[in-house]
Design an enzyme around this catalytic site. Structure first.
Site, PDB file in Angstrom:
ATOM      1  CG  ASP A  10     -20.035  -2.574  -6.183  1.00 47.00           C
ATOM      2  OD1 ASP A  10     -19.689  -2.355  -5.066  1.00 47.00           O
ATOM      3  OD2 ASP A  10     -19.344  -1.811  -6.844  1.00 47.00           O
ATOM      4  CB  CYS A  18     -17.120   0.220  -1.028  1.00 46.58           C
ATOM      5  SG  CYS A  18     -15.405   0.892  -0.786  1.00 46.58           S
ATOM      6  CG  HIS A  29     -15.557   0.517  -5.210  1.00 45.98           C
ATOM      7  ND1 HIS A  29     -16.516   0.750  -4.205  1.00 45.98           N
ATOM      8  CD2 HIS A  29     -16.227  -0.298  -5.978  1.00 45.98           C
ATOM      9  CE1 HIS A  29     -17.401   0.209  -4.115  1.00 45.98           C
ATOM     10  NE2 HIS A  29     -17.432  -0.489  -5.394  1.00 45.98           N
TER      11      HIS A  29
END
Length: 270
Positions: free
Chosen positions: A124, A71, A109
């Site tokens: 995302d 991420c 995250h």
């Protein structure tokens, strides 16, 4: 070192020849192309190489070396691209709560929100197998759909929760966030924890996702699933050589080192 994005190299990496105007259509199509051509994978963590998330390092790995990442790498790269194109992405952190109660889940995250005339959207690209392939409206309960995937944001006691239903599985709470803006030092701290803490999932498991023209490929330790349309084929990787072959075929990555990689979550491979 550089703190600017090489758009030509990035567009070549994601095979992009579309519009660069800062519109919703550009955002949605760029996100899809990014996720189609840059996979999610945590192999450098398991190989003990560490993860650097300054823009120069991320470009060298994901763009020039044609690797994938997780991420912090995906969101750092995509945010820089959006900013160069005139978007105004905001960086946030969240607690992943798929398998962990929110009171025990650290903020590990990274995702983005992007304000547009149509509203604000959650973006995302680095959430692995559950990552939304389209921007998700930051509106309570309004869904974003593509193929057999649905994502939506839900208000919960002053926080926002991303919910996901992917490939007809049961809907899950993916992550929860206060939606406050975070800063580079926050992600440096979270990345250090995620890539070095002995109990971190990324230190103990192979976690990979690649999109294909026919569907997707996911790997968790020795368990692999290849989706063609809505039909999954699940199998167990026989050994690390099989992992290397799958990486080359579906992820576009040839790493001889994985044939000797230790994975604490796979005792027979450790």
């Amino acid at each position: 070192m550089t703190d600017s994005i090489n758009l030509d190299a990035y567009f070549n990496r994601i095979q992009w020849g579309g519009s660069t105007r800062p519109t919703y259509d550009t955002l949605a199509q760029l996100l899809h192309a990014h996720m189609r051509h840059i996979p999610f994978e945590n192999l450098d963590v398991l190989l003990g190489r560490g993860i650097r998330i300054d823009l120069d390092s991320v470009q060298k790995k994901l763009v020039h070396a044609r690797r994938g990442g997780y991420c912090f790498e995906h969101a750092t790269l995509f945010a820089a691209v959006l900013e160069q194109l005139g978007f105004q992405p905001v960086r946030h952190s969240s607690r992943v709560i798929i398998l962990t109660p929110r009171t025990e889940a650290p903020r590990t995250h990274m995702f983005l929100t992007v304000p547009l005339p149509e509203g604000t959207f959650v973006v995302d690209p680095g959430f692995g197998g559950l990552a939304p392939r389209v921007p998700v409206p930051l509106i309570d309960g309004e869904s974003a759909n593509i193929d057999e995937e649905t994502h939506w944001m839900v208000r919960d006691e002053g926080r926002w929760v991303l919910r996901a239903q992917v490939m007809s599985d049961t809907p899950v709470n993916a992550w929860v966030t206060s939606m406050e803006q975070d800063y580079p030092i926050d992600f440096e701290m979270a990345n250090h924890y995620t890539s070095t803490y002995p109990a971190s999932p990324f230190m103990n498991r192979i976690l990979m996702r690649a999109l294909t023209d026919e569907g997707r490929v996911t790997v968790m330790n020795r368990d692999a699933t290849i989706w063609r349309g809505g039909t999954p084929r699940k199998f167990e990787l026989e050994d690390r050589r099989a992992l290397r072959g799958l990486l080359a075929e579906y992820f576009g990555i040839d790493l001889p080192e994985v044939e000797h990689m230790r994975v604490p979550g796979v005792p027979e491979w450790a």
